[in-house]
Design a protein around this motif. Structure first.
Motif, mmCIF file in Angstrom:
data_model
loop_
_atom_site.group_PDB
_atom_site.id
_atom_site.type_symbol
_atom_site.label_atom_id
_atom_site.label_comp_id
_atom_site.label_asym_id
_atom_site.label_seq_id
_atom_site.Cartn_x
_atom_site.Cartn_y
_atom_site.Cartn_z
ATOM 1 N N ARG A 90 -6.987 57.893 -87.398
ATOM 2 C CA ARG A 90 -5.866 58.085 -88.408
ATOM 3 C C ARG A 90 -6.182 56.590 -89.599
ATOM 4 N N SER A 91 -6.680 55.638 -88.924
ATOM 5 C CA SER A 91 -7.002 54.438 -89.783
ATOM 6 C C SER A 91 -8.240 54.490 -90.435
ATOM 7 N N ARG A 92 -9.364 55.551 -90.182
ATOM 8 C CA ARG A 92 -10.666 55.742 -90.878
ATOM 9 C C ARG A 92 -10.609 56.184 -92.111
ATOM 10 N N PRO A 93 -11.395 55.294 -93.111
ATOM 11 C CA PRO A 93 -11.154 55.425 -94.440
ATOM 12 C C PRO A 93 -11.474 57.043 -94.866
ATOM 13 N N GLY A 94 -12.259 57.939 -94.377
ATOM 14 C CA GLY A 94 -12.308 59.071 -94.700
ATOM 15 C C GLY A 94 -11.192 60.160 -94.418
ATOM 16 N N LEU A 95 -10.448 59.923 -93.117
ATOM 17 C CA LEU A 95 -9.301 60.767 -92.986
ATOM 18 C C LEU A 95 -8.074 60.362 -93.676
ATOM 19 N N MET A 96 -8.058 59.143 -94.108
ATOM 20 C CA MET A 96 -7.125 58.490 -94.718
ATOM 21 C C MET A 96 -7.388 59.044 -96.240
ATOM 22 N N LEU A 97 -8.327 58.782 -96.900
ATOM 23 C CA LEU A 97 -8.790 59.373 -98.249
ATOM 24 C C LEU A 97 -8.239 60.999 -98.276
ATOM 25 N N ALA A 98 -8.708 61.553 -97.226
ATOM 26 C CA ALA A 98 -8.345 63.223 -97.193
ATOM 27 C C ALA A 98 -7.024 63.479 -97.274
ATOM 28 N N LEU A 99 -6.169 62.802 -96.376
ATOM 29 C CA LEU A 99 -4.615 62.948 -96.399
ATOM 30 C C LEU A 99 -4.006 62.419 -97.585
ATOM 31 N N LEU A 100 -4.311 61.354 -98.152
ATOM 32 C CA LEU A 100 -3.869 60.570 -99.250
ATOM 33 C C LEU A 100 -4.323 61.655 -100.628
ATOM 34 N N GLY A 101 -5.373 62.164 -100.607
ATOM 35 C CA GLY A 101 -5.743 63.246 -101.421
ATOM 36 C C GLY A 101 -4.860 64.506 -101.550
ATOM 37 N N ASN A 102 -4.667 64.892 -100.331
ATOM 38 C CA ASN A 102 -3.741 66.080 -100.268
ATOM 39 C C ASN A 102 -2.401 65.622 -100.767
ATOM 40 N N GLU A 103 -1.720 64.702 -100.533
ATOM 41 C CA GLU A 103 -0.428 64.218 -101.136
ATOM 42 C C GLU A 103 -0.767 63.773 -102.579
ATOM 43 N N ALA A 104 -1.744 63.349 -103.105
ATOM 44 C CA ALA A 104 -1.735 63.109 -104.419
ATOM 45 C C ALA A 104 -1.934 64.271 -105.120
ATOM 46 N N MET A 105 -2.610 65.399 -104.714
ATOM 47 C CA MET A 105 -2.822 66.817 -105.325
ATOM 48 C C MET A 105 -1.303 67.401 -105.400
ATOM 49 N N ARG A 106 -0.747 67.302 -104.288
ATOM 50 C CA ARG A 106 0.693 67.835 -104.458
ATOM 51 C C ARG A 106 1.437 67.274 -105.405
ATOM 52 N N ARG A 107 1.418 65.941 -105.694
ATOM 53 C CA ARG A 107 2.245 65.379 -106.566
ATOM 54 C C ARG A 107 1.753 65.523 -108.036
ATOM 55 N N LEU A 108 0.539 65.515 -108.225
ATOM 56 C CA LEU A 108 -0.043 65.921 -109.394
ATOM 57 C C LEU A 108 0.178 67.261 -109.872
ATOM 58 N N ARG A 109 0.133 68.089 -108.973
ATOM 59 C CA ARG A 109 0.357 69.592 -109.220
ATOM 60 C C ARG A 109 1.651 69.844 -109.417
ATOM 61 N N ASP A 110 2.547 69.315 -108.927
ATOM 62 C CA ASP A 110 4.028 69.171 -109.196
ATOM 63 C C ASP A 110 4.496 68.700 -110.528
ATOM 64 N N ALA A 111 3.630 67.658 -110.941
ATOM 65 C CA ALA A 111 3.969 67.224 -112.315
ATOM 66 C C ALA A 111 3.455 68.186 -113.414
ATOM 67 N N HIS A 112 2.375 68.887 -113.155
ATOM 68 C CA HIS A 112 1.798 69.787 -114.143
ATOM 69 C C HIS A 112 2.580 71.061 -114.082
ATOM 70 N N THR A 113 3.088 71.611 -112.925
ATOM 71 C CA THR A 113 3.728 72.837 -112.708
ATOM 72 C C THR A 113 5.323 72.590 -113.538
ATOM 73 N N ALA A 114 5.820 71.357 -113.262
ATOM 74 C CA ALA A 114 7.119 71.026 -113.938
ATOM 75 C C ALA A 114 7.112 71.356 -115.430
ATOM 76 N N HIS A 115 5.621 71.383 -116.006
ATOM 77 C CA HIS A 115 5.496 71.660 -117.557
ATOM 78 C C HIS A 115 4.883 73.028 -117.523
ATOM 79 N N GLY A 116 4.932 73.870 -116.533
ATOM 80 C CA GLY A 116 4.291 75.127 -116.831
ATOM 81 C C GLY A 116 2.919 75.323 -116.881
ATOM 82 N N LEU A 117 2.328 74.139 -116.317
ATOM 83 C CA LEU A 117 0.857 74.423 -116.160
ATOM 84 C C LEU A 117 0.339 74.288 -114.805
#
Length: 164
Positions: free
Chosen positions: A11-38
């Motif tokens: 859980r504390s390894r950089p690769g896994l943390m980056l993957a998990l954070l990447g999933n969360e970041a993508m979810r948030r960015l996708r939500d920001a885009h889709t809130a504007h119909g994109l």
């Protein structure tokens, strides 16, 4: 004292943390885009037209790394919503040129603002200096993985990896 568990170690390894954070970041960015119909892919498409001006449909697909048939499925709804226009090139009637409309420019600006707000929330605990440092470190990793071709970081490629 017992050794750290295998799970805690990973859980504390950089690769896994980056993957998990990447999933969360993508979810948030996708939500920001889709809130504007994109979708993220449509955001990228409008961004390319904003930054580079009108582009041939073939060139646009090549820049995004997507097949012509997939590009058409992205362009059709954008054209229906008056975010883009497609016109035949006067010099070569076989070629279609895609351009951003004023409505598309406004939508892109709103989605871009929402993306910045999502990123600000994501990195709220970091100072400006830490955010710049993180950006530089991630760029080093990305460039090493892609040999500088910038393909692994496109929103279109990220969108393809996400469950619908």
């Amino acid at each position: 004292m017992a050794d750290r568990s295998l799970l805690d170690e990973h859980r504390s390894r950089p690769g896994l943390m980056l993957a998990l954070l990447g999933n969360e970041a993508m979810r948030r960015l996708r939500d920001a885009h889709t809130a504007h119909g994109l979708s993220p892919r449509q955001f990228e498409l409008l961004g390319l037209l904003h930054d580079r001006g009108p582009l041939g449909q073939t060139e646009l697909g090549q820049l995004m790394g997507i097949a012509p048939s997939i590009l058409v499925t992205q362009l059709n709804p954008l054209e229906t919503e008056d975010l883009i226009v497609r016109e035949r090139d006067q010099a070569d009637r076989r070629r279609h040129v895609v351009a951003l409309t004023d409505t598309g420019r406004t939508r892109l600006r709103e989605a871009s603002k929402a993306q910045h707000e999502a990123e600000d929330a994501l990195f709220a605990k970091l100072t400006a200096t830490q955010r710049q440092q993180l950006g530089r470190l991630l760029t080093v990793i990305r460039d090493d993985l892609t040999n500088g071709d910038d393909k692994c970081a496109s929103p279109a490629s990220l969108e393809e990896q996400q469950p619908k």
